[in-house]
Write an enzyme that holds these catalytic residues in place. Structure first.
Site, mmCIF file in Angstrom:
data_model
loop_
_atom_site.group_PDB
_atom_site.id
_atom_site.type_symbol
_atom_site.label_atom_id
_atom_site.label_comp_id
_atom_site.label_asym_id
_atom_site.label_seq_id
_atom_site.Cartn_x
_atom_site.Cartn_y
_atom_site.Cartn_z
ATOM 1 N N ASP A 197 0.920 -1.087 -0.067
ATOM 2 C CA ASP A 197 0.028 -0.065 0.032
ATOM 3 C C ASP A 197 1.002 0.974 -0.150
ATOM 4 O O ASP A 197 1.604 1.330 1.023
ATOM 5 C CB ASP A 197 -0.801 -0.096 1.220
ATOM 6 C CG ASP A 197 -1.790 1.015 1.451
ATOM 7 O OD1 ASP A 197 -1.820 1.814 0.422
ATOM 8 O OD2 ASP A 197 -1.949 1.504 2.408
ATOM 9 N N ASP A 250 2.010 2.249 5.741
ATOM 10 C CA ASP A 250 2.600 2.909 6.738
ATOM 11 C C ASP A 250 1.895 3.276 8.138
ATOM 12 O O ASP A 250 2.482 3.666 9.025
ATOM 13 C CB ASP A 250 2.941 4.445 6.155
ATOM 14 C CG ASP A 250 1.819 5.229 6.225
ATOM 15 O OD1 ASP A 250 0.551 4.737 6.449
ATOM 16 O OD2 ASP A 250 1.988 6.389 5.600
ATOM 17 N N ASP A 279 -3.673 4.982 7.039
ATOM 18 C CA ASP A 279 -4.734 4.006 6.389
ATOM 19 C C ASP A 279 -4.995 2.938 6.826
ATOM 20 O O ASP A 279 -5.054 1.705 6.704
ATOM 21 C CB ASP A 279 -3.917 3.578 4.998
ATOM 22 C CG ASP A 279 -2.494 3.336 5.142
ATOM 23 O OD1 ASP A 279 -1.715 3.332 4.202
ATOM 24 O OD2 ASP A 279 -1.865 3.007 6.342
#
Lengths: 54, 832
Positions: free
Chosen positions: B527, B721, B725
């Site tokens: 991601d 991270d 998210d």
């Protein structure tokens, strides 16, 4: 064979005596570090403490 | 039978009004009566007990009195109120054991004193969780540790401590020194038990051998044999009464809780064999099994001791991590100024202090390098074995080792806020979470123990009919040899070792299931491109477009961007560091998303996007096709001319390509999702050989993408991270966050990659697979062992001491197999 009647009780007493000795050794911390002392003989007594961070 | 006796005893206690209902001590002259609990008037010995019982019953928790196994400790005569704990409200004191999380809730680690049984745990959990403002309570029965989360706006810590005191327990801040002392005590007593059993075993064997040898030649004289038996009995009593105590206590606890634990068959075996032998000695007739009993206890205890040490060693990586922060720091009296230091305790450091870290010393807290330049070894925190270069302005992590020259560090975070503290907390949380696999194994083990008890009884009955003389020891062998210790150890041992080993490599597992799911993952989704790239732009090419020499262009660009923190500005600053300070810009104005306009030595310049620059210089700028789509172009123009073009590129992290290749080799599909534009994302995917990619995906799209994969039957591991998210990470089956410092504490991911190094991520996947393999091997071995040992024991081929070896051996084998996960090639081994 009669001596066995002395020796066997004596051996029982001896076992308890050895147990007591070990108990004192344990209490005084002689078994707390079983690995470290093996290395200390390899090190110089006057080694600088620079790398020891604790 | 024992259960019935216990129930009777409890009923007797309730009828007998002469003892205190709460603590069980006699009610004296000043006894109090009158409080009704569960419909009956109860007597109390003192006001303290009455108040405690009143508090418990008042909260509707009188079920405690039915559940408890021991009388409660006598509380202080007058339960202390919150004011007695007012000292704990001191923020400086709280800093050591209280953390504030992202939602503003506080969490304290407490050591509960007075916990004796699971009912105590239940009572404390109930009482605390009913306090208004408490968000969560979890108490670990084995370690007596409690974690309490509360909302500081509605409740104070002293109220919590007072609530615990009101019901007769004591809560103290959890202190590592206390835990260490507890380990040392436990270890000494375990060693002493082993020794008593060993000594007894050797000597009893000495008495047993003559009887064995003489048995072939007509036997010993009766008086000598009787003497030997009595001597054996004298030496076996301490072994059974003291050394075997843990088995009896464990079995008793299991029976009270109405479940069949590991200790039940062992305790039963020891008790039956010992009782039969004592009976035979008293009657001077029949067989004695003192040698078997002592040897069996000795072997079992040795096995347990080895296992205890191995488990401790597995957890040591964590304990070591907690201790790497030094206790003392050299604080600078003045900075900047003459170097004048004073030694202070690290706990006394405050953010804003300046400390001097000499070469060979560890950084005492998280901070920023204020002066000095050198290299710091962060291997214990990140697994990165090479020293990391530091200069003024670089972040310094508490616990890292200064490898070269003196550094002055400005302290920014201390105590529980530091990276090390966050790591330790996360790993502890993972270790205390009961793993699903462990629970399954435990359930099987319980069923198995019941089966063993039934089988042993059946075996005894069968042999009583066939050969009554052998029935007893065969039944004991069956009880012992088939104890499913190895079965219940197989999974937790492997998980504990793998968690410790991952922590050593800079991967912090924060959830119990992470290792298993990482190993099972079929799809790995990255991601954000930032997980694979440095996240840092770099100038890859500079082209002069006009008459101005390149050197001059760089200097002007640098001057314009000097005040900016934009990634482009930082890239240009790194690129043109040589030309620094030759010119200065005035009235530079930043146009976010477009560029900067300013004046350098009287000439107006713009630096930024093509469109922004065209606004000043008119059309132009050349139409050289971009080197590839991944580059970002930045132009420099004056009012009349296009001057230069800078090509900036994001660089791949070293090892990123190798990681993707390795994941492919492991049979995992790799995906790349990103919110960035198509071009750069495609370039990165192409560079790494990732086929499945999606650009310009917002969080909802990412979540849908992951959900789509899951619907197709995939187990998805998400690498992100971790902070921004959370929903996407939560959608995945297992998530790994890249994070450092303060972000760590808030990370919602199942695992955190502290170093951000893709190579460590590859190792994590490999280690997870290895751990799962070890778990399978262990379970297979334990099952095969038990299936093979049972018929052999039932057939009378296994003597009790052989059974002892077999059972201890199988448990030790399982633990040793788990320890294989600690490989030799780990980084950061030069330490300790």
């Amino acid at each position: 064979m009669d001596v066995l009647f002395l020796l066997i009780p004596l051996s029982v007493v001896l076992v308890f005596a050895i147990g007591a000795v070990f108990w004192f050794a344990l209490r005084s911390g002689q078994f707390d570090d079983l690995e470290g002392p093996g290395f200390t003989v390899l090190l110089d007594d006057d080694a600088p403490g620079g790398t020891d961070d604790r | 039978m024992q259960i019935a006796a216990a129930a009777g005893e409890r009923a007797a206690t309730q009828r007998d009004t002469a003892t205190c209902f709460h603590c069980g001590q006699p009610v004296g002259q000043d006894g109090r009566r009158g409080l009704h609990i569960a419909g009956e008037a109860r007597a109390f010995c003192c006001g303290g007990c009455e108040a405690a019982a009143h508090a418990i019953a008042g909260a509707g928790l009188d079920a405690y009195y039915r559940l408890r196994e021991h009388a409660t400790g006598r509380p202080a005569r007058e339960a202390p109120g919150p004011e007695a704990f007012a000292a704990y409200e001191d923020p400086a004191l709280q800093a050591a054991f209280v953390v504030t999380d992202a939602d503003g809730c506080r969490e304290a680690a407490l050591l509960l004193e007075g916990i004796r049984c699971s009912a105590c745990v239940w009572l404390n959990e109930q009482v605390l969780s009913r306090l208004p403002g408490v968000a969560g309570v979890s108490i670990n029965y084995a370690t007596r540790r409690a974690r309490v989360r509360w909302d500081p706006s509605r409740l104070r810590l002293s109220d919590i401590l007072a609530a615990v005191a009101r019901i007769g327990y004591r809560a103290a801040p959890y202190d590592r020194a206390l835990a260490d002392a507890a380990y040392q005590r436990e270890r000494r007593s375990a060693l002493w038990r082993v020794f008593v059993a060993g000594l007894g075993m050797m000597q009893v064997m000495m008495y047993a051998v003559p009887a064995y040898v003489a048995g072939a030649e007509g036997g010993l004289p009766l008086d000598v044999e009787t003497l030997m038996r009595w001597a054996s009995l004298a030496l076996t009593v301490p072994v059974v009464a003291y050394s075997a105590q843990p088995f009896f206590l464990g079995a008793w606890r299991d029976l009270k809780a109405r479940r069949a634990g590991m200790d039940v068959p062992v305790a039963l075996g020891v008790a039956v064999a010992f009782a039969a032998s004592v009976w035979a000695t008293l009657r001077a007739d029949g067989e004695v099994y003192f040698d078997s009993v002592t040897m069996f206890v000795f072997l079992l205890l040795s096995g347990r001791y080895l296992e205890f040490e191995a488990r401790h060693r597995a957890g040591e990586a964590l304990a070591h991590l907690g201790r790497i922060v030094p206790a003392q720091a050299a604080r600078l009296r003045r900075f900047p100024g003459p170097v004048e230091t004073e030694d202070v305790a690290v706990s006394a450091l405050r953010p804003g202090d300046f400390v001097l870290v000499r070469p060979g010393e560890r950084v005492p807290a998280d901070g920023v390098v204020a002066a000095g330049e050198g290299a710091v070894d962060e291997s214990l925190l990140t697994g990165e074995s090479r020293p990391v270069a530091k200069r003024a302005g670089s972040g310094a992590v508490g616990g890292s080792l200064n490898a070269s020259s003196p550094l002055v560090v400005r302290v920014e975070r201390v105590g529980a806020d530091t990276t090390v503290a966050a790591i330790v907390r996360l790993v502890e949380r993972a270790l205390t979470e009961r793993h699903r696999l462990v629970e399954v194994a435990d359930r099987y083990a319980h069923v198995f123990v019941l089966a063993v008890l039934v089988l042993a009884a059946a075996t005894a009955a069968a042999w009583l009919a066939l050969a009554p003389g052998r029935a007893l020891w065969i039944a004991v062998s069956v009880l012992v040899v088939t104890c499913p210790c190895a079965l219940s150890l197989a999974t937790p041992a492997a998980l504990a070792v793998a968690t410790g080993e991952l922590a050593r490599r800079g991967i912090i597992v924060t959830r119990g299931h992470a290792i298993e799911t990482l190993a099972r993952a079929t799809d790995v989704v990255f991601d954000k491109t930032g997980t694979l790239t440095e996240g840092e732009l770099r100038v890859v090419a500079t082209v002069a477009l006009g008459a101005l020499p390149l050197e001059r262009c760089r200097a002007v660009a640098l001057a314009l961007e000097a005040a900016s923190e934009h990634p482009v500005a930082r890239a240009l600053a790194r690129h043109g560091a040589g030309g620094q300070g030759t010119v200065a810009a005035v009235c530079s104005v930043s146009h976010p998303g477009r560029g900067i306009e300013g004046e350098v030595e009287g000439v107006r310049y713009r630096i930024g996007t093509h469109a922004f620059c065209a606004g000043l210089a008119g059309p132009g700028g050349g139409d050289t096709p971009p080197r590839h789509a991944a580059s970002t172009f930045v132009y420099l123009v004056a009012a009349d001319a296009w001057l230069a073009r800078f090509e900036l590129d994001d660089t791949l992290k070293p090892g990123a390509a190798a990681l993707v290749r390795r994941l492919g080799e492991m049979g995992k599909r790799v995906h790349l999702l990103s919110g960035d534009a198509e071009g750069p994302v495609r370039a990165i995917a192409d560079g790494l050989g990732i086929v499945a990619m999606r650009a310009q995906a917002d969080p909802a799209a990412k979540q849908a993408y992951v959900a789509g994969l899951q619907r197709a039957g995939a187990t998805v591991a998400m690498i992100g991270d971790g902070v921004n998210d959370a929903p996407v990470l939560a959608q995945a089956d297992v998530s790994v966050a890249l994070g450092t410092g303060a972000e760590l504490a808030q990370a919602r991911a199942d695992a955190v990659l502290v170093s951000g190094d893709p190579r460590a991520l590859g190792q994590a996947f490999e280690l997870a697979r290895a751990a799962l393999r070890v778990i399978r091997q262990n379970l297979a071995w334990a099952t095969v062992y038990n299936l093979a040992a049972l018929p052999a024991a039932a057939a009378g081929l296994v003597t009790p001491w052989m059974a002892g070896i077999g059972m201890s051996g199988s448990s030790v084998a399982v633990v040793l197999n788990a320890l294989r996960l600690r490989r030799r090639d780990r980084p950061g081994e030069q330490e300790d």
